[in-house]
Design an enzyme around this catalytic site. Structure first.
Site, PDB file in Angstrom:
ATOM      1  N   ALA A 152       0.837  -1.199   0.000  1.00  0.00           N
ATOM      2  CA  ALA A 152       0.000   0.000   0.000  1.00  0.00           C
ATOM      3  C   ALA A 152       0.878   1.257   0.000  1.00  0.00           C
ATOM      4  CB  ALA A 152      -0.921   0.000   1.218  1.00  0.00           C
ATOM      5  N   TRP A 154       1.690   5.641   0.607  1.00  0.00           N
ATOM      6  CA  TRP A 154       1.641   6.556   1.752  1.00  0.00           C
ATOM      7  C   TRP A 154       0.632   7.684   1.592  1.00  0.00           C
ATOM      8  CZ3 TRP A 154       2.693  11.020  -0.632  1.00  0.00           C
ATOM      9  CH2 TRP A 154       3.715  11.094  -1.577  1.00  0.00           C
ATOM     10  N   LYS A 178       1.960  -4.904   3.245  1.00  0.00           N
ATOM     11  CA  LYS A 178       3.027  -4.008   3.705  1.00  0.00           C
ATOM     12  C   LYS A 178       2.614  -2.564   3.505  1.00  0.00           C
ATOM     13  CE  LYS A 178       6.718  -2.345   1.683  1.00  0.00           C
ATOM     14  NZ  LYS A 178       6.853  -1.002   2.347  1.00  0.00           N
ATOM     15  N   SER A 230       4.257   4.015  -7.414  1.00  0.00           N
ATOM     16  CA  SER A 230       4.817   4.714  -8.561  1.00  0.00           C
ATOM     17  C   SER A 230       4.970   3.780  -9.751  1.00  0.00           C
ATOM     18  CB  SER A 230       6.192   5.288  -8.200  1.00  0.00           C
ATOM     19  OG  SER A 230       7.123   4.230  -7.982  1.00  0.00           O
ATOM     20  N   GLU A 251      -1.813  -0.492  -9.592  1.00  0.00           N
ATOM     21  CA  GLU A 251      -2.463   0.816  -9.672  1.00  0.00           C
ATOM     22  C   GLU A 251      -1.366   1.843  -9.438  1.00  0.00           C
ATOM     23  OE1 GLU A 251      -3.596   4.160  -9.274  1.00  0.00           O
ATOM     24  OE2 GLU A 251      -4.361   3.698  -7.269  1.00  0.00           O
ATOM     25  N   CYS A 285      -3.271  10.052  -7.294  1.00  0.00           N
ATOM     26  CA  CYS A 285      -2.969   9.747  -8.698  1.00  0.00           C
ATOM     27  C   CYS A 285      -4.103  10.147  -9.629  1.00  0.00           C
ATOM     28  CB  CYS A 285      -2.622   8.273  -8.866  1.00  0.00           C
ATOM     29  SG  CYS A 285      -3.755   7.155  -8.040  1.00  0.00           S
ATOM     30  N   GLU A 381       4.638  13.128 -13.384  1.00  0.00           N
ATOM     31  CA  GLU A 381       3.760  13.284 -12.225  1.00  0.00           C
ATOM     32  C   GLU A 381       4.455  14.070 -11.119  1.00  0.00           C
ATOM     33  OE1 GLU A 381       0.621  10.450  -9.866  1.00  0.00           O
ATOM     34  OE2 GLU A 381       2.600   9.617 -10.278  1.00  0.00           O
TER      35      GLU A 381
END
Length: 479
Positions: A152, A154, A178, A230, A251, A285, A381
């Site tokens: 996962a 942050w 994690k 990322s 994702e 995102c 990004e």
């Protein structure tokens, strides 16, 4: 006088544990820049233990009925509501987000999403049995894939944990999750909540860094690896998982275009785009980061957007007047600052463009105009509170600019012309197209992108299906 740091621990096989070798890392509150806890820096022994616990628990959890899994998830949703203030406190410490917005914008959808997947557990879809060859009956079984290794991010550590574990557990899988090394606190609390409801080993949490994640993905036990992160991290996961042909669910990044046509109500569009671009400090995102405005209203729109941005506040979690808090960590602050420092000469900073204060990692709401399609800040990004603006001449050019990046997660179109909105929704190469809004999500609809934004879906029945496998069973009708 020093304050003793809180000790966070892994959750493996129904027990809280330190890392096997005792290594830890400090966890920092991004609103203050000060450490408040330590978390395990897990290594191979910890990952082995978590995978063994999940593998041992899998046969029993796989063989539970959908109704049993539904009841467990409904209990989890109720527990999230009952312990909402604890979850909010942990997440605010994790991220520095405004407490009020975390309470109103994260807890309700998380609870709803868990309840959605509780229902999905009893709605497994498959073809009806039939005789597709004389004397033989065929049917389809939909089964869980097995142990799932999940990583996962942050930016929404608490909500993304829900997006990971809820469909996996609903489908009958077991999980090793994690959290990010910068935001483990709320995930450890989630482990405590789930541990009081689920059989031991069904849900496990391993804290650690990038190396810990690599060990999880490369481990031979998981049948599936799922990551939100990322593009770089996603590519590394896909490469690692390919060595033993694990399923992969990615994702990844986004660079959402926001296409504004000349017939919009500019004030309403600006208000909606500001909220969608600056919420969570733009660390989303799907954030409305890349605005494309028709040339006939470009200057008026930029002026209105810059004024609105200058009125937006960032600040401490307990300040009820702020829209967003700090960036998550010093590296992220440095990344955002770097994009602004490297702007080409033709770019104009219309608002913001600077750090706020010298405590924590706050950055002002920023608007940049005068940009060209191949500029770095258009193509890459930023993941911060920065909205860029470009102009376009017609619908074809708007589509060309919108699709002209390597990401393909989310987009939006702002117009009063229904036919044009429908044409744009077809032409935009993104996993989601919003019309006259940007960023709302519902549990029933899929979230996921194309191109370098990854593959696989979160939320919805499609996201649930990703955690299942299909088996054909054929039987003879003869004695």
């Amino acid at each position: 006088m020093s304050t003793e740091l809180r000790r966070l621990r892994n959750y493996i096989g129904g027990e809280f544990r330190d890392a096997a070798d005792g290594r830890t890392t400090e966890v920092v509150n991004p609103a203050t820049g000060e450490a408040y806890a330590t978390a395990p820096l897990s290594g191979a022994a910890d990952v082995d233990a978590a995978m063994a616990a999940a593998a041992e628990a899998f046969p029993g959890w796989r063989d539970t009925t959908p109704a049993e899994r539904q009841r467990a998830l409904l209990k989890i949703a109720d527990a999230f509501e009952e312990r909402a203030e604890e979850l909010i406190a942990a997440e605010v410490e994790n991220t520095g987000k405004p407490a009020g917005l975390t309470r109103s914008e994260e807890i309700p959808p998380m609870v709803d999403q868990i309840r959605f997947f509780a229902g999905a557990a009893r709605m497994l879809e498959g073809k009806g049995a039939g005789e597709y060859m004389e004397g033989l009956t065929s049917f389809v079984r939909r089964e869980p894939v097995g142990v799932c290794a999940q990583v996962a991010p942050w930016n929404y550590p608490m909500m993304m944990a829900v997006w990971k574990f809820a469909p996996a557990i609903a489908a009958g899988n077991t999980v090793v999750l994690k959290p990010s090394d910068t935001t483990p606190a709320s995930t450890v609390l989630i482990a405590e909540i789930l541990g009081s409801i689920l059989p031991k080993g069904v849900f496990n949490v391993v804290c650690g860094d990038r190396e810990t994640g690599r060990l999880m993905v490369e481990h031979p036990t998981p049948a599936m690896a799922s990551i939100t992160g990322s593009v770089r991290a996603g590519m590394a996961v896909a490469e690692s998982a390919s060595k033993d042909l694990k399923r992969v669910h990615l994702e990844l990044g986004g660079k959402a275009p926001v296409v504004v046509f000349e017939d919009v109500d500019i004030a309403k569009a600006v208000a909606g785009i500001c909220e969608a671009g600056y919420f969570n400090a733009g660390q989303d995102c799907t954030a409305a980061t890349r605005v494309l405005v028709h040339e006939s209203v470009h200057d008026e729109f930029v002026q209105a957007l810059a004024k609105a941005a200058s009125d937006i506040k960032t600040g401490m979690p307990d300040d009820e007047d702020v829209l967003y808090g700090p960036l998550n960590n010093p590296n992220q602050l440095k990344q955002v600052e770097g994009f602004i420092e490297r702007l080409p000469a033709h770019a104009r900073v219309e608002a913001g463009g600077k750090r706020v204060g010298d405590q924590g990692y706050f950055y002002a709401p920023t608007v940049v105009s005068g940009l060209k399609q191949d500029d770095e800040i258009i193509q890459k990004e930023v993941f911060g509170p920065v909205i860029t603006v470009q102009s376009f001449t017609d619908e074809d050019q708007a589509v060309e600019y919108a699709n002209g990046v390597e990401y393909a997660l989310a987009s939006s179109v702002w117009t009063r012309d229904h036919a044009r909105a429908m044409r744009m929704s077809k032409k935009l190469d993104f996993g989601c197209v919003w019309i006259n809004t940007h960023i709302p999500l519902v549990a029933e609809m899929p979230h996921g992108g194309f191109k370098k934004s990854g593959y696989g879906k979160d939320l919805s029945a499609y996201g649930f299906d990703d955690y299942t496998r299909i088996k054909h069973v054929m039987t003879s009708l003869e004695d």
